[in-house]
Design an enzyme around this catalytic site. Structure first.
Site, PDB file in Angstrom:
ATOM      1  N   ASP B  31       5.725  12.316  -7.967  1.00 49.44           N
ATOM      2  CA  ASP B  31       6.339  11.688  -6.803  1.00 49.44           C
ATOM      3  C   ASP B  31       6.027  10.195  -6.941  1.00 49.44           C
ATOM      4  O   ASP B  31       5.161   9.800  -7.737  1.00 49.44           O
ATOM      5  CB  ASP B  31       5.722  12.285  -5.523  1.00 49.44           C
ATOM      6  CG  ASP B  31       6.203  11.599  -4.263  1.00 49.44           C
ATOM      7  OD1 ASP B  31       5.379  11.390  -3.357  1.00 49.44           O
ATOM      8  OD2 ASP B  31       7.400  11.242  -4.187  1.00 49.44           O
ATOM      9  N   ASP B  33       6.243   7.288  -3.974  1.00 50.37           N
ATOM     10  CA  ASP B  33       5.539   6.664  -2.842  1.00 50.37           C
ATOM     11  C   ASP B  33       4.227   7.376  -2.578  1.00 50.37           C
ATOM     12  O   ASP B  33       4.194   8.580  -2.359  1.00 50.37           O
ATOM     13  CB  ASP B  33       6.409   6.726  -1.567  1.00 50.37           C
ATOM     14  CG  ASP B  33       7.717   5.954  -1.738  1.00 50.37           C
ATOM     15  OD1 ASP B  33       8.791   6.546  -1.554  1.00 50.37           O
ATOM     16  OD2 ASP B  33       7.641   4.759  -2.078  1.00 50.37           O
TER      17      ASP B  33
END
Lengths: 308, 314
Positions: B31, B33
């Site tokens: 991922d 963020d």
């Protein structure tokens, strides 16, 4: 008529008069019951006016938060209903009453709502901020850091045609404060208009704010009891001598059941008999409150008994 | 190895255990963020980790629910933040995957009504999917607005220009049961650096679900679809070879679990270790899917494993 256990009965002919005789007070929902948009349901003004002439207390209970009591009275006059403003209970009026009495709110409201909500809040001395158009500008950091009015102690969500991402954002930022109250006028998913059209209802806006803030709002409107308690307090209504007439099973009929009233479904609005039957057949206790005692095609079906 | 024990999961690992994992796994899904960067700031050591994995011949892809920018912008951001070898085809955003879904799964013929930002529309247009043009209609109200013809899908993403009018139009289009209802992701809010949050696509999707009485098909994590896109692009990916690294239990860990991948929670983002432990200790079987197999404080914890490798090779 006693609670004999029979439900969802078609109200016709000889059944009407005994039912009307068994009640002193009749509560009517508005949208989809007495009018659709700006058009009265055929025969509705005569029904209301005749009920009053026959000595019944007639009151109106609506989840629509876009009008004040006096705006409702004006609309009703224009459409031929003999109604005074103190006989109308809309969620704008009731929400202001709720904040004042139940919440004992000390502080301002961040309001997602209409001019009507503004006025009803002002009438009980509650200050508000936020009404009207509000669009994003600047960067994401600016939005997350919008200046918050320190006097705001509640976020209130009603029908707001100026709903925008920025307003959703401001509501979220206020609600991240633990001591901020969260009140919604109602959860109706659609606001019905004439010609069978509809627009998204307050329920959509409320759900958006609840999802972002991961918090549940307290709701004022049907099926919550508050609106009935509000009118009962003012008019001394006895539940067992009172009937609720509405077009939505999950708001009008459920409110009626929750408050021990007789319930009459009219088919000029949202819900159908098939839906009512499905609730009844489900065997699920939680759904039985949505099964009306009786139903009619339209409230005009009450006319013959009233005119006779 | 996290496996058959009664209290599996949430295993804080470092050093030799990480080295073992790096050797065992071939495919790393990150991922973005809260995992490799916070806004415009790379997490210390993250670029070194990613670059090292790529140099060692590992497959590295980035799987993000962020639908606000086209993939080209991501490539620029990676370069800007020091992740030197990241290419376009390693980036899987929910907007890109939404375009793939419409083009390849649905094979949509007609227009798509998009509630989202320009970045989302651009991904669709690049995939050859027409979006309904937002025009300023003078006098359009929520009670009376022109609807475009031939709208075959409504796609909801993050839209900071959301208005009531758009909600009204979306629910009109969705009255047609043949018109699809898609959402880029379901995240109710998303974090900014500094602990702030903003409303996410999930809150907008919720509004339209209530208005239409319909449930959206969600493209992004935790739905499996983005993994299917990855697998398709890399000609088949073995879940057993994968490690999903994320910061959000309800999206990244659940996504990994849904796709049969091993999962690693990094604590530089949204979820706290206590939340993971609560899910692990819960009586509900379904909560197990939120529990990460492994936990690290930061992905920079991988670095010693590389250095040890290098020492051993000297």
């Amino acid at each position: 008529m006693s609670g004999s256990g029979s439900k969802c009965v078609r109200l016709s002919g000889p059944l009407v008069k005994p039912l009307l005789d068994s009640v002193d007070c009749v509560l009517f929902d508005c949208d989809g019951v007495i009018w659709r948009g700006n058009q009265a349901v055929a025969g509705a003004p005569q029904v209301i006016n005749l009920l009053k002439e026959r000595g019944k207390r007639v009151l109106f209970v609506t989840n629509n938060s876009t009008k004040t009591r006096s705006m409702y009275a004006e609309k009703m006059s224009a459409l031929g209903f003999n109604v005074t403003e103190d006989e109308v209970f809309g969620t704008a009026f009731c929400c202001a009453a709720y904040l004042q009495t139940v919440c004992a709110l000390r502080g301002k409201v961040y309001l997602l709502g209409s001019a009507a909500m503004q006025q009803e809040l002002q009438a009980v001395g509650i200050q508000h901020v936020g009404v009207g158009p509000d669009h994003v500008s600047g960067t994401q950091q600016d939005w997350a850091n919008v200046p918050l009015d320190p006097d705001v102690k509640a976020v209130v969500v009603g029908f707001d045609e100026h709903f925008s991402y920025m307003k959703l954002n401001r509501a979220l930022q206020y609600l991240l404060q633990n001591d901020c109250l969260f009140v919604g006028t109602n959860r109706d998913s659609r606001l019905p208009l004439e010609g069978g059209k509809a627009v998204p209802g307050t329920g959509c806006l409320l759900q958006a704010v609840e999802a972002a803030a991961q918090r549940q709002a307290q709701t004022v409107g049907k099926p919550s009891r508050f609106m009935f308690d509000c009118l009962a307090a003012r008019f001394g209504v006895q539940p067992e001598r009172c009937m609720m007439v509405g077009d939505r099973l999950d708001t009008d009929i459920l409110l009626g059941s929750n408050c021990g009233l007789k319930t009459l479904l009219t088919l000029t609005g949202v819900s159908t008999v098939a839906e009512a039957e499905a609730h009844r057949a489900s065997g699920c206790a939680g759904r039985q409150g949505m099964v009306p005692d009786y139903y009619v095609e339209s409230i005009a079906d009450l006319l013959p008994a009233l005119q006779g | 190895m996290a496996g058959a024990f009664a209290f599996k999961g949430c295993q804080k690992i470092r050093g030799a255990q990480i080295r073992g994992l790096l050797e065992a796994k071939d495919f790393f899904l990150f991922d973005c963020d809260g995992v490799i960067w916070h806004g415009e700031n790379a997490i210390t050591g993250a670029a070194k980790v990613v670059n090292a994995l790529i140099r060692r011949g590992k497959n590295v892809v980035f799987v993000t629910n962020n639908c606000t920018r086209p993939r080209e912008n991501y490539v620029s951001k990676f370069t800007r933040l020091g992740f030197t070898d990241v290419m376009l085809d390693q980036i899987f955003s929910s907007s890109y995957c939404s375009a793939l879904y419409l083009r390849d799964v649905v094979k949509v013929r007609g227009q798509v009504f998009v509630i989202g930002c320009e970045g989302l529309c651009r991904e669709l247009l690049e995939a050859g999917i027409p979006c309904v043009e937002e025009t300023d209609e003078p006098g359009a109200t929520i009670y009376n607005c022109a609807l475009a013809p031939d709208v075959k899908a409504v796609l909801v993403g993050h839209d900071d220009k959301l208005t009531f009018l758009k909600l009204a139009k979306a629910s009109c289009y969705l009255r047609d049961p043949e018109c699809l209802f898609l959402a880029t992701d379901n995240d109710p809010w998303h974090p900014l650096s500094g602990g702030r949050i903003l409303p996410g696509s999930g809150s907008l999707t919720a509004a339209i679900e209530v208005a239409s009485g319909r449930k959206a098909t969600v493209i992004g994590k935790p739905s499996r679809f983005m993994f299917e896109c990855i697998s398709s692009q890399f000609s088949g990916v073995d879940p057993a070879q994968c490690l999903m690294v994320g910061d959000r239990l309800e999206t990244d860990m659940l996504f990994g679990s849904n796709c049969g991948l091993d999962t690693m929670l990094t604590l530089t983002g949204v979820s706290q270790i206590e939340e993971a432990q609560e899910y692990r200790n819960s009586d509900l079987d379904s909560n197990r899917s939120y529990v990460p197999d492994y936990v690290v404080d930061t992905i920079a914890d991988f670095l010693p494993a590389f250095e040890e490798n290098e020492e051993q090779n000297d």
